[in-house]
Write a protein that holds these residues in place. Structure first.
Motif, short mmCIF file in Angstrom:
data_model
loop_
_atom_site.label_atom_id
_atom_site.label_comp_id
_atom_site.label_asym_id
_atom_site.label_seq_id
_atom_site.Cartn_x
_atom_site.Cartn_y
_atom_site.Cartn_z
N GLU A 77 50.79 51.30 -6.24
CA GLU A 77 50.87 50.38 -7.37
C GLU A 77 51.06 48.94 -6.94
O GLU A 77 50.66 48.02 -7.65
N SER A 78 51.63 48.70 -5.80
CA SER A 78 51.90 47.33 -5.36
C SER A 78 50.67 46.64 -4.76
O SER A 78 50.70 45.45 -4.49
N GLU A 79 49.58 47.38 -4.57
CA GLU A 79 48.37 46.81 -3.99
C GLU A 79 47.31 46.60 -5.06
O GLU A 79 47.33 47.25 -6.11
N ASN A 80 46.35 45.73 -4.78
CA ASN A 80 45.30 45.40 -5.74
C ASN A 80 44.04 46.24 -5.54
O ASN A 80 42.94 45.77 -5.83
N PHE A 81 44.22 47.44 -5.07
CA PHE A 81 43.07 48.32 -4.92
C PHE A 81 43.55 49.77 -4.91
O PHE A 81 44.72 50.07 -4.68
#
Length: 134
Positions: A77-81
């Protein structure tokens, strides 16, 4: 969001690697197919509360008589992919392209998120509509 689902024949080299399969009476190379699935989603920081409901393929692999396969995913969830990859070889003797698509007909991928305007976005994909045959 990019989703690819491909069914293709096994190569001669892949056929050699299949090895002896139990309960199959002298299978030929053309009796096997490879299912490859790739899901990729990239987004900006404005996407919040991303949720991806992905079919886990276990029941499908059993229904299609999976011989060999692999699965990988990265969805923090903390990443943009987010990325999901699945590949398996299955025994397809006697199955038409329509029969194979029918096996995937109830499988859905649901992607939802909240955008920068706090609007809830939801996209639904039917796996059988995404399948390409090589």
């Amino acid at each position: 969001i990019v989703i690819e689902a491909t069914i293709s024949p096994v190569s001669a080299e892949e056929y050699k690697n299949i090895g002896a399969t139990k309960d199959l009476n002298e299978p030929k190379q053309e009796d096997f197919k490879i299912f490859e699935f790739d899901f990729d989603m990239e987004h900006t920081d404005s996407v919040k509360e991303r949720k991806i409901d992905m079919y886990n393929f276990e029941n499908l692999k059993q229904a299609l008589n999976e011989i060999d396969g692999s699965w990988s995913s990265q969805d923090n969830e903390s990443e943009n992919f987010a990325t999901y990859d699945q590949e398996f070889v299955f025994y397809a003797k006697g199955l038409s392209d329509d029969d194979i698509k029918q096996a995937f007909s109830n499988e859905k991928i649901i992607v939802s998120w909240t955008n920068y305007n706090n609007e809830q976005i939801k996209k639904e994909y039917n796996l059988s509509d995404l399948i390409n045959f090589n």
